[in-house]
Design a protein around this motif. Sequence first.
Motif, PDB file in Angstrom:
ATOM      1  N   PHE A 136      40.822  46.246  31.994  1.00  0.00           N
ATOM      2  CA  PHE A 136      41.536  46.678  33.192  1.00  0.00           C
ATOM      3  C   PHE A 136      42.098  45.475  33.941  1.00  0.00           C
ATOM      4  O   PHE A 136      43.261  45.453  34.338  1.00  0.00           O
ATOM      5  CB  PHE A 136      40.611  47.476  34.126  1.00  0.00           C
ATOM      6  N   ALA A 137      41.261  44.459  34.153  1.00  0.00           N
ATOM      7  CA  ALA A 137      41.667  43.293  34.948  1.00  0.00           C
ATOM      8  C   ALA A 137      42.854  42.569  34.320  1.00  0.00           C
ATOM      9  O   ALA A 137      43.730  42.074  35.032  1.00  0.00           O
ATOM     10  CB  ALA A 137      40.481  42.340  35.121  1.00  0.00           C
ATOM     11  N   ARG A 138      42.902  42.522  32.988  1.00  0.00           N
ATOM     12  CA  ARG A 138      44.041  41.886  32.298  1.00  0.00           C
ATOM     13  C   ARG A 138      45.340  42.623  32.576  1.00  0.00           C
ATOM     14  O   ARG A 138      46.412  42.024  32.565  1.00  0.00           O
ATOM     15  CB  ARG A 138      43.788  41.832  30.796  1.00  0.00           C
ATOM     16  N   SER A 139      45.259  43.925  32.864  1.00  0.00           N
ATOM     17  CA  SER A 139      46.471  44.725  33.101  1.00  0.00           C
ATOM     18  C   SER A 139      46.986  44.617  34.532  1.00  0.00           C
ATOM     19  O   SER A 139      48.005  45.198  34.868  1.00  0.00           O
ATOM     20  CB  SER A 139      46.189  46.200  32.769  1.00  0.00           C
ATOM     21  N   THR A 140      46.290  43.864  35.375  1.00  0.00           N
ATOM     22  CA  THR A 140      46.677  43.711  36.776  1.00  0.00           C
ATOM     23  C   THR A 140      47.428  42.391  36.980  1.00  0.00           C
ATOM     24  O   THR A 140      47.413  41.523  36.096  1.00  0.00           O
ATOM     25  CB  THR A 140      45.443  43.711  37.697  1.00  0.00           C
ATOM     26  N   PRO A 141      48.043  42.214  38.136  1.00  0.00           N
ATOM     27  CA  PRO A 141      48.700  40.929  38.432  1.00  0.00           C
ATOM     28  C   PRO A 141      47.728  39.729  38.397  1.00  0.00           C
ATOM     29  O   PRO A 141      48.173  38.594  38.241  1.00  0.00           O
ATOM     30  CB  PRO A 141      49.268  41.133  39.838  1.00  0.00           C
ATOM     31  N   MET A 142      46.413  39.976  38.519  1.00  0.00           N
ATOM     32  CA  MET A 142      45.441  38.877  38.450  1.00  0.00           C
ATOM     33  C   MET A 142      45.283  38.356  37.030  1.00  0.00           C
ATOM     34  O   MET A 142      44.828  37.245  36.824  1.00  0.00           O
ATOM     35  CB  MET A 142      44.078  39.323  38.988  1.00  0.00           C
ATOM     36  N   GLY A 143      45.619  39.178  36.036  1.00  0.00           N
ATOM     37  CA  GLY A 143      45.590  38.735  34.645  1.00  0.00           C
ATOM     38  C   GLY A 143      44.213  38.565  34.047  1.00  0.00           C
ATOM     39  O   GLY A 143      44.067  37.994  32.977  1.00  0.00           O
ATOM     40  N   GLY A 144      43.194  39.022  34.719  1.00  0.00           N
ATOM     41  CA  GLY A 144      41.827  38.919  34.213  1.00  0.00           C
ATOM     42  C   GLY A 144      40.838  39.117  35.339  1.00  0.00           C
ATOM     43  O   GLY A 144      41.211  39.258  36.511  1.00  0.00           O
ATOM     44  N   ILE A 145      39.571  39.098  34.976  1.00  0.00           N
ATOM     45  CA  ILE A 145      38.501  39.302  35.953  1.00  0.00           C
ATOM     46  C   ILE A 145      38.524  38.192  37.001  1.00  0.00           C
ATOM     47  O   ILE A 145      38.748  37.021  36.681  1.00  0.00           O
ATOM     48  CB  ILE A 145      37.126  39.346  35.255  1.00  0.00           C
ATOM     49  N   ILE A 146      38.279  38.590  38.245  1.00  0.00           N
ATOM     50  CA  ILE A 146      38.092  37.633  39.341  1.00  0.00           C
ATOM     51  C   ILE A 146      36.792  37.978  40.060  1.00  0.00           C
ATOM     52  O   ILE A 146      36.364  39.134  40.079  1.00  0.00           O
ATOM     53  CB  ILE A 146      39.269  37.642  40.344  1.00  0.00           C
ATOM     54  N   ALA A 147      36.169  36.975  40.633  1.00  0.00           N
ATOM     55  CA  ALA A 147      34.955  37.184  41.428  1.00  0.00           C
ATOM     56  C   ALA A 147      35.323  37.870  42.736  1.00  0.00           C
ATOM     57  O   ALA A 147      36.452  37.737  43.226  1.00  0.00           O
ATOM     58  CB  ALA A 147      34.270  35.851  41.709  1.00  0.00           C
ATOM     59  N   ILE A 174      24.763  44.535  44.342  1.00  0.00           N
ATOM     60  CA  ILE A 174      24.264  44.337  45.709  1.00  0.00           C
ATOM     61  C   ILE A 174      25.244  44.887  46.740  1.00  0.00           C
ATOM     62  O   ILE A 174      24.860  45.541  47.702  1.00  0.00           O
ATOM     63  CB  ILE A 174      24.001  42.841  45.978  1.00  0.00           C
ATOM     64  N   SER A 175      26.536  44.597  46.535  1.00  0.00           N
ATOM     65  CA  SER A 175      27.558  44.990  47.513  1.00  0.00           C
ATOM     66  C   SER A 175      28.059  46.420  47.290  1.00  0.00           C
ATOM     67  O   SER A 175      28.779  46.951  48.133  1.00  0.00           O
ATOM     68  CB  SER A 175      28.743  44.025  47.450  1.00  0.00           C
ATOM     69  N   ARG A 176      27.682  47.001  46.165  1.00  0.00           N
ATOM     70  CA  ARG A 176      28.145  48.343  45.777  1.00  0.00           C
ATOM     71  C   ARG A 176      29.673  48.371  45.639  1.00  0.00           C
ATOM     72  O   ARG A 176      30.305  49.379  45.885  1.00  0.00           O
ATOM     73  CB  ARG A 176      27.628  49.400  46.739  1.00  0.00           C
ATOM     74  N   ASP A 177      30.236  47.240  45.215  1.00  0.00           N
ATOM     75  CA  ASP A 177      31.683  47.117  44.992  1.00  0.00           C
ATOM     76  C   ASP A 177      31.910  46.979  43.489  1.00  0.00           C
ATOM     77  O   ASP A 177      31.851  45.886  42.939  1.00  0.00           O
ATOM     78  CB  ASP A 177      32.228  45.902  45.746  1.00  0.00           C
ATOM     79  N   TRP A 178      32.152  48.111  42.847  1.00  0.00           N
ATOM     80  CA  TRP A 178      32.344  48.139  41.402  1.00  0.00           C
ATOM     81  C   TRP A 178      33.816  48.186  41.027  1.00  0.00           C
ATOM     82  O   TRP A 178      34.179  48.730  39.982  1.00  0.00           O
ATOM     83  CB  TRP A 178      31.580  49.331  40.807  1.00  0.00           C
ATOM     84  N   ASN A 179      34.673  47.605  41.839  1.00  0.00           N
ATOM     85  CA  ASN A 179      36.097  47.563  41.525  1.00  0.00           C
ATOM     86  C   ASN A 179      36.254  46.943  40.132  1.00  0.00           C
ATOM     87  O   ASN A 179      35.728  45.867  39.856  1.00  0.00           O
ATOM     88  CB  ASN A 179      36.822  46.717  42.574  1.00  0.00           C
ATOM     89  N   PRO A 180      36.990  47.607  39.227  1.00  0.00           N
ATOM     90  CA  PRO A 180      37.100  47.094  37.858  1.00  0.00           C
ATOM     91  C   PRO A 180      37.787  45.727  37.756  1.00  0.00           C
ATOM     92  O   PRO A 180      37.637  45.064  36.731  1.00  0.00           O
ATOM     93  CB  PRO A 180      37.884  48.187  37.125  1.00  0.00           C
ATOM     94  N   ILE A 181      38.481  45.274  38.773  1.00  0.00           N
ATOM     95  CA  ILE A 181      39.083  43.930  38.743  1.00  0.00           C
ATOM     96  C   ILE A 181      37.996  42.855  38.625  1.00  0.00           C
ATOM     97  O   ILE A 181      38.231  41.756  38.162  1.00  0.00           O
ATOM     98  CB  ILE A 181      39.985  43.676  39.986  1.00  0.00           C
ATOM     99  N   HIS A 182      36.768  43.222  39.016  1.00  0.00           N
ATOM    100  CA  HIS A 182      35.638  42.285  38.959  1.00  0.00           C
ATOM    101  C   HIS A 182      34.776  42.463  37.718  1.00  0.00           C
ATOM    102  O   HIS A 182      33.983  41.566  37.402  1.00  0.00           O
ATOM    103  CB  HIS A 182      34.751  42.456  40.194  1.00  0.00           C
ATOM    104  N   LEU A 183      34.908  43.603  37.031  1.00  0.00           N
ATOM    105  CA  LEU A 183      33.925  43.933  35.998  1.00  0.00           C
ATOM    106  C   LEU A 183      34.502  44.326  34.641  1.00  0.00           C
ATOM    107  O   LEU A 183      33.806  44.233  33.635  1.00  0.00           O
ATOM    108  CB  LEU A 183      33.039  45.084  36.503  1.00  0.00           C
ATOM    109  N   ASP A 184      35.733  44.784  34.593  1.00  0.00           N
ATOM    110  CA  ASP A 184      36.307  45.334  33.371  1.00  0.00           C
ATOM    111  C   ASP A 184      37.461  44.449  32.900  1.00  0.00           C
ATOM    112  O   ASP A 184      38.564  44.486  33.461  1.00  0.00           O
ATOM    113  CB  ASP A 184      36.788  46.758  33.655  1.00  0.00           C
ATOM    114  N   GLU A 185      37.205  43.662  31.868  1.00  0.00           N
ATOM    115  CA  GLU A 185      38.206  42.691  31.397  1.00  0.00           C
ATOM    116  C   GLU A 185      39.512  43.368  30.988  1.00  0.00           C
ATOM    117  O   GLU A 185      40.595  42.898  31.343  1.00  0.00           O
ATOM    118  CB  GLU A 185      37.659  41.861  30.233  1.00  0.00           C
TER     119      GLU A 185
END
Length: 129
Positions: free
Chosen positions: A41-52, A28-39
């Motif tokens: 990738f998201a695990r490799s970030t400071p967030m440590g996993g997917i976030i909404a 809906i938002s056209r925001d396909w940032n992998p931090i929200h969708l790709d486990e």
Amino acid sequence: MTRNPHARTLTPVSLEASLGNIAAYAEISRDWNPIHLDEEFARSTPMGGIIAHGTMSLNLIWQSLTLSLGADALQRVTLDARFLKPVRPGTQVRAGGEWSEEAKGWNVWVKTDAGEVVIAGTALMDSAP
């Protein structure tokens, strides 16, 4: 339901930040940032996993304001909010707020079912109709 632009307590609104809801919000938002969708990738970030998406949770505040005050009143509302913590998949979040005499507006929030505040702010209404 009667909407009251002078409501003291805002009608709560909730949503589960499921992977399905996160993916639907990305579409809906056209925001396909992998931090929200790709486990991976998201695990490799400071967030440590997917976030909404933060705005997915923030929109619950707007829904709460709409249900409480009516859509017409929102044209006069200014929202100042801070993102305090990420929302993880599977988390149930709830938005609402209470009138503050000191702020002359509503202290608004999004909380997890565990009571952890993930977004906090103030919604002020211009007095002009």
